[in-house]
Design an enzyme around this catalytic site. Sequence first.
Site, PDB file in Angstrom:
ATOM      1  CD  GLU A   1      -2.576  -1.611   0.176  1.00 43.61           C
ATOM      2  OE1 GLU A   1      -2.869  -0.664  -0.761  1.00 43.61           O
ATOM      3  OE2 GLU A   1      -2.704  -2.702  -0.079  1.00 43.61           O
TER       4      GLU A   1
ATOM      5  CE1 TYR B   1      -3.058  -6.250  -6.021  1.00 43.42           C
ATOM      6  CE2 TYR B   1      -4.808  -7.029  -7.685  1.00 43.42           C
ATOM      7  CZ  TYR B   1      -4.295  -6.612  -6.502  1.00 43.42           C
ATOM      8  OH  TYR B   1      -5.148  -5.786  -6.088  1.00 43.42           O
TER       9      TYR B   1
END
Length: 643
Positions: free
Chosen positions: A337, A423
């Site tokens: 993040e 991803y």
Amino acid sequence: MRKLLAPALMSALLLGTAPLAIAPALADTAAPAAPVAPILTTPEARDVWTHADPETARVTHVSLDLDVDFASHTLAGSATLSVLAKPDAKAIVLDADDLAITSVTDASGAALAYTLAPKDNAELGSALTVTLSEAVKKTGTIRIAYRTAPAASALQWLPPAMTFGKTRPYLYSQGQAIHNRSWIPTQDSPGIRQTWDATLRVPGDLVAVMSAEKLSGAKGEKLPDGRRAFRFRMDKPVPPYLIAFAVGDLKFKALGPRSGVWTEAAMLDKAASEFADVEKMITAASNLYGPYRWGRYDMLVLPPAFPYGGMENPMLTFLTPTIITGDRSNTDVVAHELAHSWSGNLVTNATWSDSWLNEGFTTYFENRIMESLYGKERAAVEADLEWDNMTRDIADMSDAMKTGMTAAGTRLHGNPGDGALDYTKGSNFLRMLENRLGRATFDAYLTSYFDRHAFQPQTTAGFLADLREHVLKGKPALELSLQLDRWAYGAGIPDNAVHVKSATLARVDDKLAAFTAGGPASAVQPQGWSTQEWLRFLNGLPRTMERARLAELDQTLHLSTSENAYVQSAWFELAIANHYEPAFPAMRDYVGRIGRGLLVYPVYKGLMQQAEWGPPLARELFDAAKPTYHPETAAGIARIVSE
């Protein structure tokens, strides 16, 4: 307020080519002038997930003034939009989803004509079209008064029983990918970046936090009616899905000069201990790819209903409590993040069809942060597991889904930006580039790339053009060897992919092989295993096993009662595949208290694959647990159990 702009300057501002635009805000919270991010106009940059036509008229700033009502489960108030429009523009088109519009006015309060179309798509919501009067063209201001629906898809209202403290209610928002239109009437597209400010009025015993600079202090401002007002400002243009907030019985603990953690009192010390290295992460990330440009990096640990591992809301990352396991083995989620502060928040995919530019870059960057802090082997463990996930995902895909990392702007199904290969294949693409170009060259390029495109949208075609211009120009043989277009647009894994292998996981593989060959579970001896080692072992077990062996595993390794949510999820997948009923009571409890999609989706998918007995049980569990899930998680499970 804006003044009338010359036509040429207006067109430049619409497309983001002029240097500055002033975003009006409340008089005492006015943000400094911020650059207007460009609107990309190439065909692949057309966003099919918005009703907006930003080349005609666009939003540059949103000013929110909202009351938070826990009794009615609604937000009510206004959004004041700063808009830029071409001189001949007749209207501006916004996104709205189940918003009750009370009025639409200009800066003076004069009513503006508007239409709120019926939902033309269950996912897109409605087009809110506002006529642009001459007054609006002069001031650049539209004010929309409205109320949200109790079931707004971005909002989850939690009763006290679903919180850690059990005494106060809780509310949080989750905007990605296109849910913020259910509480903000704006142009809800990642390619239309906007600055914003907000005032939230909440019950006096609760605290509000947002993904922005706090202007009113940690406890807000006490109002005469007993409520508290909290004010915030984001003076950098961000994609609107990153506007986020939470309201609850929240406490704060500083972790360093620019970082800290918010959560309920019961979790505060655990969270602070788990995330103690966050300042080192910020430093490591900045050393890799340039300065951290957002000021603070705080984190919010939410109740277990939160649907994701983390959400990279700028200045306030939202995190699931499932990553707090006491051994810091899941802090890669924090690194991920944090990395979004560069890839995703700073340089953003213009459409959700190119979300690998967000998630693939970030997954690669996360791994580099982990290597910098904890060494090459820790990074190798995670890269090796990532390879496993990538190959498994590709093997499980139908032929129709085996495409590249981008759908070139044409994807319009399911949840936008929801692709596992975004991803894994995305990060492996960048790892291949690092390997072929050399780490020093590739790091220098990425640093310049983030700087060159800071606070701007990007497409796959734009990234490839940038790479060719700044690294590969005049090097046709090198470019050919990289197979760029095959990585970006083709199916499968190109043959120049780099599989990083971990010595730690190789030792787990040895124990796995010994157990699979008939050895005792007692010989596994997982004491001190990280989450990653557990997953390697559990996911590597044969999918068909005898009941006695499953019982031996469960009793010896305490899988059903594990306090690690990742371990339980992987174990329940295996138990379901073998109809191992002794694990089912723990599984029932698990899906009723864990709301993270990554961990509960596999349970429901596994049950639906057991044709003789699984689907009725899956639907029974979902019916009982649905009230505890975020709307997006509930919608995802609903799709699974309806197949």
